[in-house]
Design an enzyme around this catalytic site. Structure first.
Site, PDB file in Angstrom:
ATOM      1  N   ASP A 147      -0.112   4.850   1.457  1.00  0.00           N
ATOM      2  CA  ASP A 147      -0.152   5.532   2.643  1.00  0.00           C
ATOM      3  C   ASP A 147      -0.229   4.799   4.129  1.00  0.00           C
ATOM      4  O   ASP A 147      -0.534   3.775   4.145  1.00  0.00           O
ATOM      5  CB  ASP A 147      -1.620   6.360   2.690  1.00  0.00           C
ATOM      6  CG  ASP A 147      -2.054   7.380   1.558  1.00  0.00           C
ATOM      7  OD1 ASP A 147      -1.221   8.224   1.377  1.00  0.00           O
ATOM      8  OD2 ASP A 147      -2.993   7.195   0.893  1.00  0.00           O
ATOM      9  N   ASP A 206       0.918  -1.020   0.017  1.00  0.00           N
ATOM     10  CA  ASP A 206       0.041   0.020  -0.053  1.00  0.00           C
ATOM     11  C   ASP A 206       0.882   1.161  -0.083  1.00  0.00           C
ATOM     12  O   ASP A 206       2.148   1.007   0.264  1.00  0.00           O
ATOM     13  CB  ASP A 206      -1.049  -0.067   1.234  1.00  0.00           C
ATOM     14  CG  ASP A 206      -2.058   1.110   1.165  1.00  0.00           C
ATOM     15  OD1 ASP A 206      -2.290   1.550   0.253  1.00  0.00           O
ATOM     16  OD2 ASP A 206      -2.334   1.460   2.251  1.00  0.00           O
TER      17      ASP A 206
END
Length: 557
Positions: A130, A128
């Site tokens: 963030d 991912d």
């Protein structure tokens, strides 16, 4: 910006709420002022820290010892005095263990395992963006809070007085539950019980059924704080309102900060203020690339935002490290919805209409779904390890449906371990174990005076304030694992504070979960020894040391 007009610590609290998560007490106990600064023991903490650890290992155990306490009262000694004498003697006897437990610190750069996993089996690494590759400063949460608060005032005509509220970084922790109809923010443990003292009630104006929302995203911290501030304002000004409308309005305001690109533009305009420099993230990606590992990125953020951040963290050639880059993936829908095909995005942000037959390196893809991803790449099963910070959106479906290995990034872990490594905390945990054993033995005295003493010892076992003044540790209620911990252990094979922890391991390393004893497996205490077998004082001391060290280690899991 004006300071917060009323401290959130003075919100109404439910002191005697029912413990089950679907039952709530309707009795308000009045305003309860609680300082935000950590508080340790209500009794003299210096005395507690002075002698902790051995859990009565040098004393006879069980009912026979309790009986000896009782019999001593026949000599005229008051039972209450006798109980406190045993209490103080227990502290004194554990003094010599303090140097041992004080050296038992936990390395915050450790990778912790919930399930056995070998890196030699991992060929593909997914990430991912963030809070996995990019970490943000506290300025970002303040920004989200301020913008969402102003949206409520400007667009939805909420009271202008809300501008007096500012974001409080240490108010909430991840994993809390919110009752939408009752406006209750609470912490729930792994057994679905509420941790008493963590239920914040504002107004009870609805008799509808309960809709529980769990806040698992790090980005949800500003949302919880904003909900609490608006509730606080309405309550203090005797404004009648519908909690369901408030929840939906705050949720949509927070969503607009993301969806309308307000946050993205602010971060891109001042990236050094909002993004923590990711030199170690770059080192991890480079190390993986040098060892021939394939890598991919699946994020809900738009490409311009990711590109700007990765330029800052890794460099302008960051895309050369990834075999596949997918943006605006719409997780968790990405893992379940088969209907959305992939779409190419140019480096200028233009969308192409051609059908995707192959996911190519150096190209940017938008949306799509995991089933199409698996078909186009062939990356299936346990040779894939995916890292993310959101237990549900990033990890749950991959574990349950697709057999990928998963790694949870828990930035809060580093701060909690730092607290756990303090001498105060280690002493406190050792004394907590000793005190629990003392309570178990002395609860057999049923007279009111003795029960009052035992109840005071029980209250002394509360430890949450050392982590967060309102909600305690992310990983534990007073003594049980939190609901968050339960989900973490279910959906993450490994977990760590940041991906930089990978730099401490080679790619042949196997992670093994620690064998923590079940409740019936503790072999260390004298009372668990077979009947008729004598355990020497020195043996008891060694066993006690082992158990205390093991207990301290368990606090991280």
């Amino acid at each position: 910006m004006a300071p917060l007009s009323f401290p959130l610590s003075s919100l109404l609290k439910l002191k005697d709420c029912a413990q089950k998560a679907n039952i709530f007490c309707n009795v308000l106990q009045g305003l309860h002022h609680r300082p935000l600064r950590s508080r340790l023991w209500k009794r003299n903490f210096g005395a507690v820290a002075h002698g902790v650890g051995q859990l009565l290992s040098h004393q006879p155990r069980g009912k026979s010892y309790a009986a000896s306490v009782c019999s001593s009262s026949s000599d005229g000694q008051d039972m209450t005095d006798r109980l406190w004498s045993v209490y103080n003697e227990t502290k004194k006897q554990t003094e010599d263990l303090l140097p041992v437990i004080s050296t038992n610190s936990v390395n915050p750069n450790t990778i912790f395992a919930n399930n056995e996993m070998s890196l030699r089996d991992i060929e593909i690494y997914g990430f991912d963006y963030d809070y996995t590759l990019a970490f943000y400063s506290r300025h970002l949460h303040t920004l989200i809070f301020d913008i969402a608060r102003d949206i409520l005032i400007t667009n939805l005509r909420y009271p202008e007085g809300l501008r007096n509220y500012e974001y409080i970084p240490d108010f909430a922790v991840r994993g809390l539950h919110y009752d939408v109809q009752k406006a209750l923010l609470m912490k729930i443990d792994a057994f679905h019980y509420i941790q008493l003292g963590t239920v914040y009630r504002y107004l009870c104006t609805s008799s509808h059924g309960h809709t529980m929302k769990q806040f698992m995203d790090i980005f949800s911290l500003p949302e919880m704080t904003l909900l609490s501030c608006v509730n606080d304002f309405f309550m203090r000004h005797n404004i009648d309102y519908e909690p369901v409308h408030l929840y939906k309005d705050v949720k949509e305001a927070i969503r607009d900060v993301h969806v309308k690109g307000i946050m993205y533009r602010a971060v891109e305009a001042d990236i050094e203020k909002f993004i923590c420099y990711g030199e170690q993230s770059h080192a991890v990606l480079k190390k993986l690339s040098e060892h021939g590992k394939k890598m991919f990125l699946i994020t809900n953020s738009p490409f311009d935002f990711v590109d700007r951040g990765m330029h800052y963290i890794v460099g302008k050639d960051w895309m050369d490290l990834f075999d596949v880059v997918i943006v605006q993936a719409d997780k968790p829908g990405f893992f379940n919805d088969r209907r959305k095909p992939f779409r190419r995005v140019t480096d200028k942000g233009a969308l192409l209409w051609d059908r995707i037959h192959k996911l190519e390196k150096g190209k940017i893809y938008k949306q799509g779904n995991l089933y199409e991803f698996l078909r186009l790449t062939g990356w299936r099963g346990s040779k894939v390890l995916y890292f993310g910070d959101h237990i549900y959106s990033d990890l749950a479906d991959l574990t349950l449906k697709h057999g990928w290995r998963t790694g949870a990034i828990i930035p809060e872990l580093r701060k909690e371990i730092k607290i756990m490594n303090t001498e105060e905390y280690m002493h406190m945990m050792a004394w907590l174990q000793a005190l629990t054993g003392l309570i178990e033995q002395m609860q057999v005295h049923r007279d009111p005076a003795s029960q009052a003493v035992v109840n005071e010892w029980i209250r002394e076992r509360e430890t949450k304030d050392i982590f967060n003044g309102q909600f305690g540790s992310l990983f534990r209620t007073y003594h049980n694992p939190t609901y968050f911990s339960r989900r973490l252990s279910r959906f993450a094979d490994i977990y760590m504070a940041s991906i930089s922890c990978l730099l401490n391991y080679d790619f042949q390393h196997t992670f093994f979960p620690r064998r923590t004893p079940l409740q019936h497996e503790s072999p260390f205490w004298p009372e668990h020894s077979p009947a008729g077998i004598s355990v020497s004082s020195e043996q008891s001391r060694i066993k006690c040391i082992l158990e205390l060290c093991n207990t301290t280690i368990q606090e991280t899991q």
